[in-house]
Design an enzyme around this catalytic site. Structure first.
Site, mmCIF file in Angstrom:
data_model
loop_
_atom_site.group_PDB
_atom_site.id
_atom_site.type_symbol
_atom_site.label_atom_id
_atom_site.label_comp_id
_atom_site.label_asym_id
_atom_site.label_seq_id
_atom_site.Cartn_x
_atom_site.Cartn_y
_atom_site.Cartn_z
ATOM 1 N N LYS A 125 8.345 1.649 22.391
ATOM 2 C CA LYS A 125 7.804 1.239 23.611
ATOM 3 C C LYS A 125 6.911 2.610 24.277
ATOM 4 C CE LYS A 125 11.631 -2.101 24.132
ATOM 5 N NZ LYS A 125 12.440 -1.614 22.842
ATOM 6 N N GLU A 164 19.325 -7.150 13.958
ATOM 7 C CA GLU A 164 20.041 -6.734 14.920
ATOM 8 C C GLU A 164 20.596 -7.725 15.990
ATOM 9 O OE1 GLU A 164 18.866 -5.114 18.604
ATOM 10 O OE2 GLU A 164 16.824 -4.371 17.534
ATOM 11 N N VAL A 195 19.955 -0.689 17.127
ATOM 12 C CA VAL A 195 19.092 -0.210 15.990
ATOM 13 C C VAL A 195 20.204 0.700 15.191
ATOM 14 C CG1 VAL A 195 17.244 1.084 14.860
ATOM 15 C CG2 VAL A 195 16.774 -0.601 16.724
ATOM 16 N N ASP A 243 17.510 12.831 27.219
ATOM 17 C CA ASP A 243 17.752 11.538 26.957
ATOM 18 C C ASP A 243 16.862 11.114 25.617
ATOM 19 O OD1 ASP A 243 18.151 8.940 26.823
ATOM 20 O OD2 ASP A 243 17.685 8.360 28.824
ATOM 21 N N SER A 285 17.247 8.665 22.076
ATOM 22 C CA SER A 285 18.007 7.694 21.630
ATOM 23 C C SER A 285 18.652 7.968 20.442
ATOM 24 C CB SER A 285 17.077 6.585 21.184
ATOM 25 O OG SER A 285 17.434 5.476 20.352
ATOM 26 N N ALA A 286 19.976 7.477 19.991
ATOM 27 C CA ALA A 286 20.770 7.566 18.908
ATOM 28 C C ALA A 286 20.128 7.309 17.579
ATOM 29 C CB ALA A 286 22.049 7.162 19.144
ATOM 30 N N ASP A 287 19.163 6.349 17.859
ATOM 31 C CA ASP A 287 18.661 5.611 16.815
ATOM 32 C C ASP A 287 17.921 6.652 15.815
ATOM 33 O OD1 ASP A 287 18.786 3.063 18.160
ATOM 34 O OD2 ASP A 287 16.674 2.572 18.565
#
Length: 300
Positions: free
Chosen positions: A159, A24, A106, A138, A140-142
């Site tokens: 994390k 990335e 990602v 919230d 993540s789109a990952d």
């Protein structure tokens, strides 16, 4: 219609079935300071090559998705004044349609790599479910991309500023196998272990490749391989807890939300740890690139 631009080296490797590892660009443009980012970019590519695979660093430049950046393009991505947008998968259409330039996360890297015929991707940490997501929504789109793109993502977990338990639940719901590399516990980026076990363990690249190949015969989702940060680079746990507490308070005080949360937290870690977190970040992503390349060689 905009096509994906593959470097000659990547195109030759894909067409001949040789191993390729996607990398990335967000970590370069938004995660590391100028100067150091270009050094890490070159070391990542050198690490992949040394393990027998072809590196394919990905970004969107002037409206064109590029898989396999040239040295000049890498320098552009890493320049202090690059002004690159941070592009998740939802942002690819607008950026490409409007002729913009951006670094890929990602989610967007996985999607572009898959379209280019690259099935292995090395990164630092995966995005996940944020703490308090039951109110903020919230997530993540990952995670959504892993659910429907059959990429192997090699990372050092998520994390510890995220809700690890909820993240693992979402991955399970979406039929994404989570493998621990030589570990029985899911890593937490700067820390080698969290309190949460991994469902499956593999102990060498051949085992990982066998799992990925078998999964792809029966499912269209990706595979997550969690590779703990090298032991000698792990952050001191007390320092980590202090930085995390301070960082979360900073985010609350400043009302930071959405995709801005992680960069703000990372910046606090980098500055308040006097570079310790930068060293850790660099060590883990290089370790992941090496492992991803070894697995890509086995898959090929």
């Amino acid at each position: 219609m905009t096509q994906i631009s593959l470097s000659g080296e990547v195109a030759d490797a894909v067409n001949s079935g040789r191993p390729v590892v996607a990398l990335e660009s967000t970590i370069l443009s938004h995660g590391l300071p100028p100067g150091r980012n270009l050094d890490v970019a070159k070391r990542l590519e050198d690490t992949v090559r040394a393990a027998g695979a072809v590196p394919a660093t990905i970004a969107v430049l002037d409206g064109t998705p590029v898989v396999g950046l040239s040295p000049a393009q890498l320098e552009r991505v890493c320049a202090p004044d690059s002004g690159l947008d941070k592009l998740s998968l939802r942002d690819l259409g607008p950026a490409i349609g409007l002729g913009r330039s951006g670094a890929t996360t990602v989610a967007s890297t996985s999607a572009l790599a898959h379209q280019a015929g690259v099935g292995v991707f090395a990164t630092g940490g995966l995005g996940g479910v944020h703490l308090g997501a039951q109110e903020s929504w919230d997530v993540s789109a990952d995670l959504g991309v892993l659910a429907r793109v059959p990429t192997l993502v090699v990372c050092s977990g998520v994390k510890s500023v995220l809700d690890i338990a909820a993240t693992l639940e979402v991955l399970e719901t979406n039929s994404v196998p989570v493998l621990g590399y030589r570990t029985d516990f899911f890593p937490a980026f700067y820390l080698r272990y969290s309190d949460f076990p991994v469902p499956w363990r593999v102990d060498d690249p051949a085992q990982a490749a066998a799992v990925v190949a078998a999964h792809r015969r029966y499912a269209g989702s990706g595979v997550l391989l969690a590779n703990p940060i090298p032991a000698e680079s792990e952050m001191d746990e007390q320092l980590h807890e202090r930085l995390l507490t301070e960082g979360l308070q900073l985010v609350r005080d400043e009302g930071v939300q959405g995709k801005d949360v992680t960069p703000v937290l990372l910046e606090h870690f980098h500055t308040a740890s006097e570079g310790v977190s930068l060293d850790a970040n660099e060590a883990l992503v290089l370790s992941n690139a090496r492992l991803a390349a070894e697995i890509a060689v086995e898959l090929a």
